[in-house]
Design a protein around this motif. Structure first.
Motif, mmCIF file in Angstrom:
data_model
loop_
_atom_site.group_PDB
_atom_site.id
_atom_site.type_symbol
_atom_site.label_atom_id
_atom_site.label_comp_id
_atom_site.label_asym_id
_atom_site.label_seq_id
_atom_site.Cartn_x
_atom_site.Cartn_y
_atom_site.Cartn_z
ATOM 1 N N VAL A 1 49.484 9.200 -16.252
ATOM 2 C CA VAL A 1 49.105 7.817 -15.946
ATOM 3 C C VAL A 1 50.300 7.054 -15.391
ATOM 4 N N ILE A 2 51.328 7.784 -14.983
ATOM 5 C CA ILE A 2 52.571 7.156 -14.554
ATOM 6 C C ILE A 2 52.806 7.408 -13.061
ATOM 7 N N ASP A 3 53.760 6.654 -12.517
ATOM 8 C CA ASP A 3 54.180 6.817 -11.129
ATOM 9 C C ASP A 3 55.576 7.445 -11.170
ATOM 10 N N PRO A 4 55.687 8.767 -11.048
ATOM 11 C CA PRO A 4 56.972 9.432 -11.292
ATOM 12 C C PRO A 4 57.933 9.340 -10.114
ATOM 13 N N ARG A 5 59.198 9.543 -10.399
ATOM 14 C CA ARG A 5 60.218 9.692 -9.364
ATOM 15 C C ARG A 5 60.220 11.125 -8.829
ATOM 16 N N LEU A 6 59.887 12.075 -9.707
ATOM 17 C CA LEU A 6 59.918 13.503 -9.367
ATOM 18 C C LEU A 6 58.924 14.223 -10.253
ATOM 19 N N THR A 7 58.270 15.268 -9.719
ATOM 20 C CA THR A 7 57.463 16.146 -10.550
ATOM 21 C C THR A 7 58.040 17.562 -10.489
ATOM 22 N N VAL A 8 57.749 18.345 -11.526
ATOM 23 C CA VAL A 8 58.200 19.733 -11.616
ATOM 24 C C VAL A 8 57.012 20.564 -12.082
ATOM 25 N N ILE A 9 56.751 21.675 -11.419
ATOM 26 C CA ILE A 9 55.708 22.601 -11.864
ATOM 27 C C ILE A 9 56.351 23.954 -12.135
ATOM 28 N N THR A 10 56.394 24.315 -13.404
ATOM 29 C CA THR A 10 56.990 25.582 -13.832
ATOM 30 C C THR A 10 55.982 26.709 -13.598
ATOM 31 N N PRO A 11 56.364 27.982 -13.822
ATOM 32 C CA PRO A 11 55.434 29.088 -13.551
ATOM 33 C C PRO A 11 54.081 28.921 -14.239
ATOM 34 N N ILE A 12 53.037 29.201 -13.491
ATOM 35 C CA ILE A 12 51.657 29.067 -13.969
ATOM 36 C C ILE A 12 51.093 30.451 -14.232
ATOM 37 N N SER A 13 50.454 30.601 -15.384
ATOM 38 C CA SER A 13 49.780 31.863 -15.704
ATOM 39 C C SER A 13 48.516 31.546 -16.488
ATOM 40 N N MET A 14 47.783 32.581 -16.893
ATOM 41 C CA MET A 14 46.525 32.389 -17.599
ATOM 42 C C MET A 14 46.798 31.905 -19.027
ATOM 43 N N ASP A 15 46.221 30.768 -19.370
ATOM 44 C CA ASP A 15 46.317 30.215 -20.719
ATOM 45 C C ASP A 15 45.361 29.026 -20.790
ATOM 46 N N HIS A 16 44.832 28.756 -21.967
ATOM 47 C CA HIS A 16 43.918 27.620 -22.176
ATOM 48 C C HIS A 16 42.732 27.663 -21.208
ATOM 49 N N GLU A 17 42.199 28.868 -20.991
ATOM 50 C CA GLU A 17 41.125 29.016 -19.999
ATOM 51 C C GLU A 17 39.893 28.182 -20.347
ATOM 52 N N ALA A 18 39.641 27.956 -21.630
ATOM 53 C CA ALA A 18 38.455 27.192 -22.025
ATOM 54 C C ALA A 18 38.501 25.758 -21.514
ATOM 55 N N PHE A 19 39.704 25.248 -21.267
ATOM 56 C CA PHE A 19 39.854 23.858 -20.826
ATOM 57 C C PHE A 19 40.232 23.745 -19.345
ATOM 58 N N LEU A 20 40.930 24.757 -18.815
ATOM 59 C CA LEU A 20 41.528 24.613 -17.489
ATOM 60 C C LEU A 20 40.892 25.491 -16.419
ATOM 61 N N GLY A 21 40.040 26.432 -16.807
ATOM 62 C CA GLY A 21 39.423 27.320 -15.827
ATOM 63 C C GLY A 21 39.830 28.756 -16.060
ATOM 64 N N ASP A 22 39.015 29.680 -15.524
ATOM 65 C CA ASP A 22 39.221 31.094 -15.826
ATOM 66 C C ASP A 22 39.840 31.872 -14.674
ATOM 67 N N THR A 23 40.395 31.158 -13.688
ATOM 68 C CA THR A 23 41.152 31.821 -12.621
ATOM 69 C C THR A 23 42.502 31.133 -12.475
ATOM 70 N N LEU A 24 43.458 31.856 -11.921
ATOM 71 C CA LEU A 24 44.784 31.277 -11.721
ATOM 72 C C LEU A 24 44.708 30.081 -10.773
ATOM 73 N N ALA A 25 43.870 30.173 -9.756
ATOM 74 C CA ALA A 25 43.739 29.069 -8.800
ATOM 75 C C ALA A 25 43.182 27.822 -9.480
ATOM 76 N N ALA A 26 42.196 27.995 -10.354
ATOM 77 C CA ALA A 26 41.617 26.846 -11.058
ATOM 78 C C ALA A 26 42.655 26.185 -11.964
ATOM 79 N N ILE A 27 43.402 27.013 -12.697
ATOM 80 C CA ILE A 27 44.431 26.476 -13.589
ATOM 81 C C ILE A 27 45.513 25.759 -12.771
ATOM 82 N N ALA A 28 45.900 26.361 -11.645
ATOM 83 C CA ALA A 28 46.903 25.731 -10.782
ATOM 84 C C ALA A 28 46.399 24.391 -10.250
ATOM 85 N N GLY A 29 45.108 24.287 -9.986
ATOM 86 C CA GLY A 29 44.544 23.025 -9.529
ATOM 87 C C GLY A 29 44.718 21.921 -10.564
#
Length: 409
Positions: A139-167
């Motif tokens: 809910v903030i307006d950041p100066r910088l964002t960081v996205i660390t390595p993405i892998s399969m986790d929390h599929e029930a909430f975020l989606g069951d493919t790597l692309a969905a989770i990355a989205g």
């Protein structure tokens, strides 16, 4: 306080309403670095904080989950929040919320924003709780964002493919705001790049815009501004070299590269391949080494196996407890070639623990010899009775790690 019936409910309406009732503290906090990803968020944040502080800045930080005590989640200008102050902030938030339904994470995030707005500092580091797009921190307006390595986790909430989770993770990107992107599989990186292009968000991508390697016992970071030759991170493992690279890339963007060496040598982050050296469990272990790690998904298991392979050779015994929402066999499979035996435990006091017998069965599916232990202490006693010089790793869950840190002092 009327807690929402769901522990996790990914919408932002309740957070927006409470922040409005609090007169929008999120708009008054110091410049924000917002960090999302599956693995490495906490370690990257710890190194970035050490680097900013090494450059002479005061830094707020918000992270989750906590390990031993809740107030670990909030640092004000470098110091853990006082528990009495935290209680007062939560009371302020509860009053402003007026008895409306809200989740535990949502109200504590609002309390953190209130604390950050009231205490002077130079930077605010925010770690996403779950996902990104609909996380309470988004809910903030950041100066910088960081996205660390993405892998399969929390599929029930975020989606069951790597692309969905990355989205979902890429949901923290903001129009025109630069983003440091850690090592990613192609499917995840393509999603991040597509969203960044739509928003005009400049990317600094690992392997394209910056590179980090370990050479001759040193960390070598290179980007278009030049090469940096630094000590290896204090945190152990090749994955921490990657995390260090993200922290250094962020320091470069923030014009705080002077803190890069401090980022390497001063960062501390408990339960990330942490050697335990004091306490009753260490006394029980005797001549055996006792280590602790909170990783809990397949990518974390692979990183842990690689890091363990770099340690001097000793018989490795795992004492493992996991949550029933995790891919237990996937986590254990990379560890099978390293470990002599796995001792399965249930996580004390945790409703969602995987029963020790199920953890034992998952270990067998992963190719590990395993047995059930009544407790961590029981497992350590059994291991040391047979292998006095063992390396014992307590692993599988941050909740188990937190229990160990509380009980072991």
């Amino acid at each position: 306080m009327a807690l929402h019936p769901k522990v996790i409910d990914l919408v932002l309406d309740r957070v927006h309403d409470l922040l409005a009732a609090l007169d929008h503290p999120e708009r008054r906090i110091p410049p924000v670095v917002h960090i999302a990803g599956t693995n490495g968020k906490g370690s990257t944040q710890a190194m970035l904080r050490a680097g900013l502080e090494g450059a002479g800045d005061r830094v707020h930080a918000y992270t989750s989950p906590h390990l031993a005590r809740f107030h670990e989640r909030i640092r004000l200008a470098g110091d853990l929040i006082d528990e009495a102050e935290l209680a007062a902030l939560l009371e302020d938030c509860e009053r402003a919320n007026g008895g409306k339904s809200i989740t535990f994470f949502e109200i504590t995030t609002c309390a953190a924003f209130l604390a950050f707005a009231r205490t002077p500092a130079d930077w605010t580091l925010l770690e996403v709780g779950l996902g990104g797009r609909l996380d309470a921190t988004n809910v903030i307006d950041p100066r910088l964002t960081v996205i660390t390595p993405i892998s399969m986790d929390h599929e029930a909430f975020l989606g069951d493919t790597l692309a969905a989770i990355a989205g979902e993770k890429a949901g923290i990107l903001k129009r025109g705001v630069p983003c440091v992107v850690g090592p990613q599989e192609d499917a995840a990186r393509e999603v991040i790049e597509a969203r960044a292009a739509r928003l005009g968000a400049p990317l600094l991508v690992h392997g394209q815009h910056w590179h980090v390697t370990e050479e001759a016992g040193r960390l070598i970071f290179q980007d278009e501004s030049g090469l940096m030759d630094l000590p290896l991170p204090r945190l152990i493992g090749a994955h921490q070299v990657q995390n260090a690279g993200m922290a250094i890339a962020a320091l470069r963007v923030l014009d705080r590269a002077a803190g890069a060496e401090a980022a390497m040598i001063n960062a501390q982050w408990p339960a990330r391949l942490q050697r335990l050296r004091h306490g009753p469990l260490v006394d029980l272990a005797g001549a055996a080494e006792l280590w602790l790690d909170g990783g809990h998904n397949p990518a974390a298991g692979a990183a842990l196996a690689e890091a363990l392979g770099r340690l001097p050779d000793r018989p490795l015994h795992l004492v493992c407890g996991m949550l029933n929402t995790k891919d237990a066999s996937g986590y254990m499979a990379p560890l099978a070639e390293r470990a002599t035996l796995l001792h399965a435990v249930s996580i004390p006091g945790e409703a969602n623990t995987l029963p020790a017998s199920d953890t034992c069965a998952a270990a067998a599916r992963a190719g590990l010899d395993a047995s059930v232990a009544r407790s961590v202490a029981d497992a350590i006693a059994r291991i040391t009775a047979q292998v006095p010089d063992a390396r014992i790793l307590i692993c599988g869950s941050l909740y188990l790690a937190g229990h160990i840190l509380r009980e072991n002092g």
